[in-house]
Design a protein around this motif. Structure first.
Motif, PDB file in Angstrom:
ATOM      1  N   CYS A 230       0.801  -1.228   0.000  1.00  0.00           N
ATOM      2  CA  CYS A 230       0.000   0.000   0.000  1.00  0.00           C
ATOM      3  C   CYS A 230       0.839   1.286   0.000  1.00  0.00           C
ATOM      4  CB  CYS A 230      -0.969  -0.002   1.187  1.00  0.00           C
ATOM      5  SG  CYS A 230      -2.427   1.052   0.906  1.00  0.00           S
ATOM      6  N   ASN A 262       0.409   0.118  -4.360  1.00  0.00           N
ATOM      7  CA  ASN A 262      -0.832   0.725  -4.824  1.00  0.00           C
ATOM      8  C   ASN A 262      -0.860   0.786  -6.346  1.00  0.00           C
ATOM      9  OD1 ASN A 262      -2.030   1.144  -2.418  1.00  0.00           O
ATOM     10  ND2 ASN A 262      -1.568   3.319  -2.267  1.00  0.00           N
ATOM     11  N   CYS A 312      -2.301  -3.601  -3.995  1.00  0.00           N
ATOM     12  CA  CYS A 312      -3.144  -3.121  -2.902  1.00  0.00           C
ATOM     13  C   CYS A 312      -4.160  -2.133  -3.499  1.00  0.00           C
ATOM     14  CB  CYS A 312      -2.272  -2.511  -1.794  1.00  0.00           C
ATOM     15  SG  CYS A 312      -3.120  -2.397  -0.199  1.00  0.00           S
ATOM     16  N   CYS A 313      -4.424  -1.036  -2.809  1.00  0.00           N
ATOM     17  CA  CYS A 313      -5.462  -0.106  -3.261  1.00  0.00           C
ATOM     18  C   CYS A 313      -5.268   0.291  -4.727  1.00  0.00           C
ATOM     19  CB  CYS A 313      -5.455   1.137  -2.382  1.00  0.00           C
ATOM     20  SG  CYS A 313      -5.699   0.754  -0.647  1.00  0.00           S
TER      21      CYS A 313
HETATM   22 ZN    ZN Z   1      -3.911  -0.314   0.124  1.00  0.00          ZN
END
Ligand code: ZN
Length: 389
Positions: A230, A262, A312-313
């Protein structure tokens, strides 16, 4: 019992026995990492926020109990894209976080985490995936409540995961190495393998502990897999894991390496990562990485020696599919089910009914494309407030 029924039952039992003999036990995390590469999954909170199941701000995971079908569908998309691990959607789900999150949830922490574990297992069993119980930072640390208070929160989360027989634990999204060490101390007591990823960039944790030292401390605390998740983009994360590897090598430590960055371009951010992008969290789409950016990242990570590669995001299923396709050879030639609907490097375009679109095929076109934003006055990137460090 009639002879026919008896015969039928014996037939069924014999077939079941034969199948159980043929069925090899599923490989655990470390075996998979030793023999190849493990593809992680993508982001849950941001994906589910866009779909209307998570509230930005609190970012808590009550959807696991409130809308299990939505969480299940996202797991399925990642499984279909080649994810080898279903991470429980238990982000920020500690008692102390839920009580301050302002979400007014009707579900207890235990209910959310229990449901998340069951959903992850159900989908993992639809393929050949492992279930990772995901634990993360909790407010008690930042509030200065001390080691015992933090570990009490961590223990509560781990208890549910152990009861649900997750395959291993991921301690992720920690900003402080000290808190990570406290969490790892509890996680290793479960007897399960533990992976640990800090949400840090190349400049280290929130107190300035460099990535290399963080990696060494995670490994010494018992993590079998260490890395980054992240907060930062693909390039920064590769830079950070490089620093981690150098420090681990210097100490003679060799845990497996893991990256789950990310899916947003955010060069030049400060220690707090993409939070300083003015577009965070509601207008990040303009910074989204392409599937071709992800292929480049996956190859670079693999070449650096990273064997657990996910996102991740901002990482959606098509990004995970890009990892699976890039590392097809390293994964024994297998492609994920979602690749049945996707030809690498845009070759599906040759079926287009539009002549100039039929020309958009091949690695050279897509790898060298510089995407535009479509806006008249786009800043390449900006920050507010400006990163201080
Ligand atoms: Zn994340």
């Amino acid at each position: 019992m009639t002879f026919e029924l008896n015969h039928l039952l014996r037939d069924i039992v014999e077939k079941a026995l034969l199948l159980s003999l043929l069925h090899l036990p599923p490989q655990g995390l470390l075996e998979r990492l030793s023999s190849g590469v493990v593809v992680g999954d993508g982001g849950f909170v941001m994906a589910l926020e866009k779909r209307g199941y998570v509230k930005a701000g609190p970012w808590t995971a009550e959807a696991s109990a409130e809308h299990p079908e939505a969480v299940k569908q996202l797991h399925r998309e990642f499984l279909r894209a080649g994810s080898d691990v279903m991470q429980t959607f238990t982000f920020y789900t500690s008692e102390d976080k839920l009580s301050v999150a302002g979400n007014g949830t009707a579900f207890t922490c235990r209910e959310i985490n229990d449901s998340a574990c069951r959903i992850a297992r159900e989908v993992a069993n639809e393929g050949d995936a492992l279930v990772a119980g995901s634990i993360t930072q909790c407010p008690s640390y930042a509030q200065g409540k001390g080691k015992e208070a933090v570990q009490a929160q961590i223990r509560e989360q781990l208890k549910v995961m152990v009861e649900n027989k997750v395959d291993f634990i991921i301690a992720e999204f920690f900003h402080y190495i000290e808190e990570m060490e406290w969490a790892l101390e509890e996680a290793v007591k479960t007897g399960l393998d533990v992976a640990a990823t800090m949400a840090i960039g190349a400049r280290g944790d929130r107190t300035g502990v460099p990535p290399g030292q963080c990696a060494v401390r995670m490994a010494k605390a018992g993590a079998k897999v260490v890395g980054v998740n992240c907060m930062f983009d693909l390039d920064t994360t590769l830079d950070t894991i490089t620093k981690m590897k150098e420090a681990l090598d210097a100490e003679g430590l060799s845990p497996f390496l893991m990256t789950q960055p990310n899916g947003f371009h955010c060069p030049g951010v400060g220690r707090e990562g993409y939070l300083s992008c003015p577009e965070f969290p509601f207008a990040m789409e303009c910074r989204t990485v392409t599937r071709f950016d992800v292929r480049k990242y996956a190859r670079a990570a693999y070449n650096l020696g990273v064997r657990y590669i996910g996102g991740c995001c901002g990482f959606e299923a098509y990004h995970i599919r890009a990892i699976s396709e890039e590392l097809q050879k390293e994964r024994g030639g297998k492609l994920p089910p979602a690749s049945l609907k996707h030809e690498s490097w845009g070759y599906g375009q040759r079926y287009s009914s539009t002549p100039y679109l039929r020309e958009r095929v091949g690695r050279e076109y897509w790898e060298n494309l510089v995407p535009s934003s479509g806006r008249l006055q786009p800043p390449s990137h900006g920050f507010h407030p400006a990163p201080k460090d």
